[in-house]
Design an enzyme around this catalytic site. Structure first.
Site, PDB file in Angstrom:
ATOM      1  N   LYS A 263     -79.295  18.370  35.683  1.00  0.00           N
ATOM      2  CA  LYS A 263     -78.791  17.011  35.904  1.00  0.00           C
ATOM      3  C   LYS A 263     -77.826  16.992  37.077  1.00  0.00           C
ATOM      4  O   LYS A 263     -77.198  18.003  37.388  1.00  0.00           O
ATOM      5  CB  LYS A 263     -78.014  16.538  34.663  1.00  0.00           C
ATOM      6  CG  LYS A 263     -78.862  16.153  33.477  1.00  0.00           C
ATOM      7  CD  LYS A 263     -77.961  15.652  32.346  1.00  0.00           C
ATOM      8  CE  LYS A 263     -78.755  15.326  31.099  1.00  0.00           C
ATOM      9  NZ  LYS A 263     -79.666  14.177  31.248  1.00  0.00           N
ATOM     10  N   ARG A 337     -86.588  15.276  22.726  1.00  0.00           N
ATOM     11  CA  ARG A 337     -87.826  15.072  21.962  1.00  0.00           C
ATOM     12  C   ARG A 337     -88.425  16.413  21.524  1.00  0.00           C
ATOM     13  O   ARG A 337     -89.107  16.493  20.508  1.00  0.00           O
ATOM     14  CB  ARG A 337     -88.800  14.206  22.765  1.00  0.00           C
ATOM     15  CG  ARG A 337     -89.362  14.820  24.004  1.00  0.00           C
ATOM     16  CD  ARG A 337     -89.946  13.758  24.949  1.00  0.00           C
ATOM     17  NE  ARG A 337     -88.877  13.083  25.711  1.00  0.00           N
ATOM     18  CZ  ARG A 337     -89.080  12.118  26.591  1.00  0.00           C
ATOM     19  NH1 ARG A 337     -90.305  11.680  26.814  1.00  0.00           N
ATOM     20  NH2 ARG A 337     -88.063  11.587  27.232  1.00  0.00           N
TER      21      ARG A 337
END
Ligand code: BES
Ligand code: ZN
Ligand code: ZN
Length: 484
Positions: A263, A337
């Site tokens: 990120k 997820r």
């Protein structure tokens, strides 16, 4: 955890008094006596303060006597008062008083709404939260004493219920606010398990070889880049006479650096909060136990740290899940997820009447709904409505988003059954929900994406900047509604 005392009379020695007023300077019930006692100058004082009685407005009244009550705060109730705005009014009132005001008297609960006492106690307690573990000069705060002037007869039970929820919202906030160094997956699991054991819950932790044995492919892949290995915590609350079984699943990424798909600085800054879903489900099930909610609840916390290291997974790796599904890792930053899928597989194997998962899953849902509102996703509209209703009743803001089946194609992979990135730029929150759906078999299931409201930059009413404890109240409400 700090204790709170609640009594239903006033000792006249409070440090602060909170009263409510509607627009047009109509005093809320129980306030007239106070205003009368303070004298006629009150209107002038309110006018001088520009106070209109609107939601969020507060005015501090000068204390007319040396011996009278402490600081008097008038909070605006707005013209459309409901339980949540009352909870917020209590929060505004608490924050208008100095932190060192430890005995607070109020008449706010004397409003004709079912649940007013609980809402006021919660608003005061939520707003009294402080995270000072790492402040070298923090002042010890004594317990908060709330005096409900002319309070109800059944106060002890109401106060106990409000405490159970407030304590657990505090607990969830503590876990989220904890710096990542202090919450390795196994440490977090043990901390939660200890508090859960105190409330009579049983638990089990899978770590190390257990994860291989139980084929926890997502946790092993995501956690591979950190020396602090992943784990799965299961909490079990089995009250006598329960008819329904609610299974909760929480995303517990203790720090999300993005992994190899690292990120940028801006987006990494708040990623200690990426375990807020796990914190919410843990806090909620402990609150349910303290409240004696008659629903069986199992909670799974999927705990891992998403870092870069020699053992980290690579973009384009393929992993095989417990239910046989193979997943191509399109992006290591879509790790939520991956770990949720492990827990959902296990949840779907049991006898759940309803599975609800809570996760800080996608920036896309935060983009769609902004920082204060969670996204609810379900393939079954009635189930989505149930969770939406629970959130509405609990005063936590949420909005139901669709799961169109024709979007499933964007989760397809060239090399595996599915991939963890959505094939188009838009609708990423839906893509993540459709991905999770692959792991719940045919079980009734609802997904709540709390990427927005789990952690906020601004302090407002009873919400303080940082971890919010979002989700605890919705889940408690849901489990209570399932108990009939
Ligand atoms: N933890 C983030 C989602 C998130 C974003 C939570 C902002 C709270 C605030 C999640 O793991 C993530 O990075 N998702 C990516 C997925 C993308 C790489 C497919 C996202 O949403 O950008
Ligand atoms: Zn991520
Ligand atoms: Zn994440």
């Amino acid at each position: 955890m700090q204790a709170r005392n609640v009594r239903s009379h006033s000792t006249a020695s409070a440090d602060g008094v909170i009263v409510g007023m509607y627009p047009g300077k109509r005093a809320a019930a129980g306030t007239a006596a106070v205003t009368k006692a303070l004298g006629a100058w009150i209107r002038g004082a309110l006018e001088a303060a520009g106070f209109e009685g609107e939601t969020g407005q507060t005015a501090i009244l000068p204390n007319p006597t040396d011996t009278g009550p402490g600081t008097v705060v008038v909070v605006g109730l707005g013209s459309d008062l409901d339980l949540e705005s009352l909870r917020q009014a209590a929060g505004y009132g608490r924050r208008a008083l100095p932190d060192k005001a430890r005995t607070i008297a109020t008449t706010l609960h004397r409003i004709d709404l079912d649940g007013a006492v609980t809402a006021v106690l919660e608003g005061l307690a939520f707003a009294d939260y402080v995270f000072d573990t790492y402040k070298s000069k923090s002042e010890t705060r004594s317990d908060l004493t709330v005096e409900l002037i002319g309070g109800p007869r059944d106060l002890p039970a109401l106060a106990e219920a409000a405490d159970a929820v407030s304590d657990m919202v505090w607990f969830a906030r503590d876990l989220v606010n904890e710096p990542p160094k202090g919450k390795a997956p196994i440490e977090l699991a043990e901390r939660v398990a200890n508090v859960a054991a105190g409330a009579g819950l049983s638990h089990e932790i899978w770590s190390g070889d257990d994860l291989h044995e139980h084929k926890m492919a997502g946790l092993l892949a995501v956690g591979g880049g950190s020396h602090r290995g992943p784990c799965m915590l299961r909490l079990e609350y089995t009250p006598r006479g329960a008819k329904q079984h609610l299974v909760l699943v929480g995303k517990g990424v203790v720090f999300d650096s993005g992994g190899i798909n690292i990120k940028s600085t801006e987006f990494m800054a708040t990623m200690k909060s990426d375990m807020a879903g796990a914190a919410a489900v843990a806090a909620a099930v402990i609150a349910m136990a303290r409240l004696g909610v008659k629903t069986k609840v199992t909670a799974y916390l999927a705990l891992a740290e998403n870092l870069i290291g020699g053992g980290a997974q690579r973009p384009s790796d393929v992993i095989t899940y417990r239910n046989g599904t193979t997943v191509e890792v399109g992006n290591t930053d879509a790790e939520g997820r991956l770990v949720m899928a492990d827990a959902l597989c296990v949840a779907a194997e049991g006898d759940a009447d309803l599975i609800v998962d809570v996760a800080t899953l996608t920036g896309a849902t935060k983009v769609a709904l902004g920082p204060k509102i969670a996204g609810i996703y379900a393939r079954d509209a009635d189930l989505a409505d149930r969770v939406q209703h629970a959130a509405d009743s609990a005063g936590e803001r949420a909005w139901t988003l669709p799961m169109p089946v024709d979007y499933r194609k964007w989760n397809e992979s060239n090399v595996a059954d599915v991939k963890n990135t959505f094939g188009i730029r838009y609708g990423g929150g839906i893509g993540a929900a459709l991905f999770l759906e692959e792991f719940v078999a045919d079980k009734p299931w609802v997904h709540i994406d709390i990427a927005g409201p789990a952690f906020v930059d601004d302090t407002e009413h009873y919400i303080l900047k940082g971890g919010t404890g979002y989700g605890v109240r919705t889940l408690v409400e849901l489990a209570s509604s399932m108990a009939g």
